[in-house]
Design a protein around this motif. Sequence first.
Motif, PDB file in Angstrom:
ATOM      1  N   ASP A  58       6.084   4.213 -11.298  1.00 37.87           N
ATOM      2  CA  ASP A  58       4.733   3.870 -10.894  1.00 37.87           C
ATOM      3  C   ASP A  58       4.695   3.586  -9.391  1.00 37.87           C
ATOM      4  N   TYR A  59       5.674   2.806  -8.914  1.00 36.58           N
ATOM      5  CA  TYR A  59       5.703   2.460  -7.493  1.00 36.58           C
ATOM      6  C   TYR A  59       5.920   3.707  -6.638  1.00 36.58           C
ATOM      7  N   LEU A  60       6.903   4.489  -7.041  1.00 31.87           N
ATOM      8  CA  LEU A  60       7.263   5.683  -6.272  1.00 31.87           C
ATOM      9  C   LEU A  60       6.095   6.661  -6.174  1.00 31.87           C
ATOM     10  N   THR A  61       5.379   6.874  -7.275  1.00 29.47           N
ATOM     11  CA  THR A  61       4.295   7.852  -7.255  1.00 29.47           C
ATOM     12  C   THR A  61       3.038   7.262  -6.620  1.00 29.47           C
ATOM     13  N   ALA A  62       2.509   6.180  -7.194  1.00 29.73           N
ATOM     14  CA  ALA A  62       1.205   5.679  -6.738  1.00 29.73           C
ATOM     15  C   ALA A  62       1.291   5.061  -5.332  1.00 29.73           C
ATOM     16  N   ASN A  63       2.369   4.354  -5.051  1.00 35.36           N
ATOM     17  CA  ASN A  63       2.412   3.660  -3.764  1.00 35.36           C
ATOM     18  C   ASN A  63       3.049   4.462  -2.640  1.00 35.36           C
ATOM     19  N   ILE A  64       3.852   5.466  -2.978  1.00 32.41           N
ATOM     20  CA  ILE A  64       4.496   6.228  -1.908  1.00 32.41           C
ATOM     21  C   ILE A  64       4.071   7.706  -1.903  1.00 32.41           C
ATOM     22  N   MET A  65       4.321   8.424  -3.013  1.00 35.44           N
ATOM     23  CA  MET A  65       4.097   9.874  -2.964  1.00 35.44           C
ATOM     24  C   MET A  65       2.629  10.257  -2.777  1.00 35.44           C
ATOM     25  N   LEU A  66       1.718   9.594  -3.497  1.00 37.77           N
ATOM     26  CA  LEU A  66       0.308   9.982  -3.363  1.00 37.77           C
ATOM     27  C   LEU A  66      -0.245   9.645  -1.977  1.00 37.77           C
ATOM     28  N   PRO A  67      -0.033   8.414  -1.461  1.00 32.05           N
ATOM     29  CA  PRO A  67      -0.544   8.153  -0.122  1.00 32.05           C
ATOM     30  C   PRO A  67       0.095   9.057   0.932  1.00 32.05           C
ATOM     31  N   LEU A  68       1.389   9.343   0.786  1.00 37.04           N
ATOM     32  CA  LEU A  68       2.055  10.223   1.745  1.00 37.04           C
ATOM     33  C   LEU A  68       1.472  11.634   1.654  1.00 37.04           C
ATOM     34  N   ASN A 117      -1.165  -9.959  -0.196  1.00 39.92           N
ATOM     35  CA  ASN A 117      -0.198  -9.745   0.895  1.00 39.92           C
ATOM     36  C   ASN A 117      -0.061  -8.247   1.156  1.00 39.92           C
ATOM     37  N   GLY A 118       0.868  -7.880   2.042  1.00 39.95           N
ATOM     38  CA  GLY A 118       1.047  -6.478   2.411  1.00 39.95           C
ATOM     39  C   GLY A 118       1.305  -5.590   1.207  1.00 39.95           C
ATOM     40  N   ALA A 119       2.115  -6.092   0.284  1.00 39.45           N
ATOM     41  CA  ALA A 119       2.431  -5.288  -0.901  1.00 39.45           C
ATOM     42  C   ALA A 119       1.178  -5.066  -1.741  1.00 39.45           C
ATOM     43  N   GLY A 120       0.322  -6.111  -1.822  1.00 42.55           N
ATOM     44  CA  GLY A 120      -0.921  -5.983  -2.587  1.00 42.55           C
ATOM     45  C   GLY A 120      -1.860  -4.969  -1.955  1.00 42.55           C
ATOM     46  N   VAL A 121      -1.905  -4.973  -0.611  1.00 40.47           N
ATOM     47  CA  VAL A 121      -2.762  -4.007   0.087  1.00 40.47           C
ATOM     48  C   VAL A 121      -2.271  -2.585  -0.196  1.00 40.47           C
ATOM     49  N   LYS A 134       2.877  -2.230   7.062  1.00 39.02           N
ATOM     50  CA  LYS A 134       2.658  -3.601   6.625  1.00 39.02           C
ATOM     51  C   LYS A 134       3.455  -3.908   5.357  1.00 39.02           C
ATOM     52  N   ALA A 135       3.497  -2.896   4.474  1.00 37.24           N
ATOM     53  CA  ALA A 135       4.189  -3.121   3.205  1.00 37.24           C
ATOM     54  C   ALA A 135       5.696  -3.265   3.443  1.00 37.24           C
ATOM     55  N   ILE A 136       6.232  -2.531   4.442  1.00 38.81           N
ATOM     56  CA  ILE A 136       7.648  -2.741   4.724  1.00 38.81           C
ATOM     57  C   ILE A 136       7.835  -3.800   5.811  1.00 38.81           C
ATOM     58  N   LYS A 137       6.726  -4.520   6.086  1.00 36.55           N
ATOM     59  CA  LYS A 137       6.735  -5.719   6.941  1.00 36.55           C
ATOM     60  C   LYS A 137       7.160  -5.468   8.374  1.00 36.55           C
ATOM     61  N   VAL A 138       6.835  -4.283   8.917  1.00 37.29           N
ATOM     62  CA  VAL A 138       7.124  -4.045  10.330  1.00 37.29           C
ATOM     63  C   VAL A 138       6.026  -4.665  11.187  1.00 37.29           C
ATOM     64  N   LEU A 139       4.797  -4.641  10.632  1.00 44.62           N
ATOM     65  CA  LEU A 139       3.690  -5.192  11.407  1.00 44.62           C
ATOM     66  C   LEU A 139       3.452  -6.660  11.057  1.00 44.62           C
ATOM     67  N   PRO A 176      -5.467   8.869   8.221  1.00 44.12           N
ATOM     68  CA  PRO A 176      -4.016   8.869   8.482  1.00 44.12           C
ATOM     69  C   PRO A 176      -3.538   7.531   9.046  1.00 44.12           C
ATOM     70  N   LEU A 177      -4.330   6.979   9.961  1.00 46.40           N
ATOM     71  CA  LEU A 177      -3.919   5.718  10.584  1.00 46.40           C
ATOM     72  C   LEU A 177      -3.873   4.594   9.559  1.00 46.40           C
ATOM     73  N   ALA A 178      -4.876   4.566   8.698  1.00 48.46           N
ATOM     74  CA  ALA A 178      -4.930   3.507   7.689  1.00 48.46           C
ATOM     75  C   ALA A 178      -3.713   3.583   6.770  1.00 48.46           C
ATOM     76  N   VAL A 179      -3.399   4.791   6.301  1.00 51.88           N
ATOM     77  CA  VAL A 179      -2.247   4.928   5.409  1.00 51.88           C
ATOM     78  C   VAL A 179      -0.983   4.474   6.144  1.00 51.88           C
ATOM     79  N   PHE A 180      -0.848   4.905   7.380  1.00 50.94           N
ATOM     80  CA  PHE A 180       0.328   4.576   8.170  1.00 50.94           C
ATOM     81  C   PHE A 180       0.479   3.057   8.356  1.00 50.94           C
ATOM     82  N   VAL A 181      -0.612   2.422   8.711  1.00 52.97           N
ATOM     83  CA  VAL A 181      -0.562   0.973   8.947  1.00 52.97           C
ATOM     84  C   VAL A 181      -0.232   0.220   7.658  1.00 52.97           C
ATOM     85  N   VAL A 182      -0.834   0.658   6.558  1.00 57.53           N
ATOM     86  CA  VAL A 182      -0.555  -0.026   5.293  1.00 57.53           C
ATOM     87  C   VAL A 182       0.918   0.146   4.902  1.00 57.53           C
ATOM     88  N   PHE A 183       1.463   1.345   5.124  1.00 53.24           N
ATOM     89  CA  PHE A 183       2.897   1.560   4.877  1.00 53.24           C
ATOM     90  C   PHE A 183       3.733   0.579   5.702  1.00 53.24           C
TER      91      PHE A 183
END
Length: 452
Positions: A386-396, A219-223, A447-452, A438-445
């Motif tokens: 782990d979530y904050l760093t790997a899923n948010i800070m590094l991609p950002l 799902n979005g979170a897995g992506v 999707k993960a917060i379920k806007v898309l 940039p677009l890929a990171v943005f879209v995955v973000f």
Amino acid sequence: MAEQVSIHGQWSSRLAFILAATGSAVGLGNIWKFPYIAGENGGGAFVLIYLGCIILIGIPIMMAETMIGRHARLNPVNAMKKLALESGARSSWKYLGLMGVVAGFLILSYYSVIAGWAMAYVVRTGAGIFEGATADGVASIFKGLISDPERLMGWHTLFMLITMLVVARGVKGGLEKAVRFLMPTLFVLLFVLVGYAMNTDSFDKGLMFLFNPDFSKINGAGVLTAMGHAFFTLSLGMGAIMVYGSYLPNNVSIAKTTFAIAAADTLVALLAGAAIFPIVFANGLEPGAGPGLIFQTLPIAFGQMPGGALFGTLFFVLLVFAAISSSISLIEPAVAWIMERFSISRGMASFWCGLVTWFIGLGTIASFNIGEEVKFFGLTFFDLLDYLTANIMLPLGGLLIALFAGWIMLADKSREALEMKEGFVFMAWRFLVRFIAPLAVFVVFLKAIKVL
Ligand code: PHE
């Protein structure tokens, strides 16, 4: 004009950089984290998305980070500031470097705790306690370790001390020498483990799990986890590769070295997966067992194969070394920055950084035992970090680095800094950092917060 060199020194050769950057990239992320998150996210589809992210997002951003570092020859905070001003942009780009420094502290604080588990396992395998052990026996030994905060703290302290000592010795003294022979040996041992896995009756099943994509399982979170892991495993988005790039001599092809590093890193992760999942299935274990996965599977193999105590000890020793060569790169941006910012020695900077990291690490230790029930947004302290760093800070961080390299730096400037000719490879790189990454990171973000 003399070639510009960082005040912290320089790698002695192209190979030294490749080894150090590979040492940074290959670590617990490949052998401990990749298998367990692949297991939690259903296998094949997750792996495919992760591979896609490595190629389309990771490699171009790795090139951008190395290029920015080498061009500026400064720590990530000052590098961003210098190149921003040079490009007529705001100096506030330096906060991107600062976010990386913070991410480095946070990641290392839990990385060290897990590396401590690996150290504890050197002793356990060496003592031969896994010989003939069942899956249950191995699981209870793991449980015994992580439920003891004092023991975890002892190993965490030891690991942080080693990291601080190596970092204090500086770029050439410590870093280069260690990785030179560790990486090749690690490869050999992984092959031994895959060889063992081939002899279980579940090798096919393990490989199917790893490589047969079933998109209904993700799902979005897995992506987001897959993408975040692409950053984590390549050490991107927080300045580690940037700071290593600042020690890279000119006249080295950034594109070629980046490909080599990413390929080696990916190979190690896939080998680890190919070794672990057959053991998981052969013993009726759960692929989604979480952070303890390798500690509950590999010892079974070591307990059964001939010479297992020896191979097992060697394996965990190498895992510890792989972790050290990553952890020094997690703290190097902070150390380089603090040395320059507060005019203190490398030794002092390493000491203070290590102390702060050690302290934050206590939270992770507690999250496996006495603080298991303490939840932040439903996550334990370890899971939160782990979530904050790997899923948010590094991609950002990676997203902003891509935007900087693609939109703030002029095309000619970045091409010169990469030492590339005008042509397909450069055009492809620029297209990827300007648009795709940039677009890929943005879209995955989204999707993960379920806007898309
Ligand atoms: N890449 C390392 C690993 O896979 C972890 C790491 C992340 C190192 C970020 C440096 C920076 O274990």
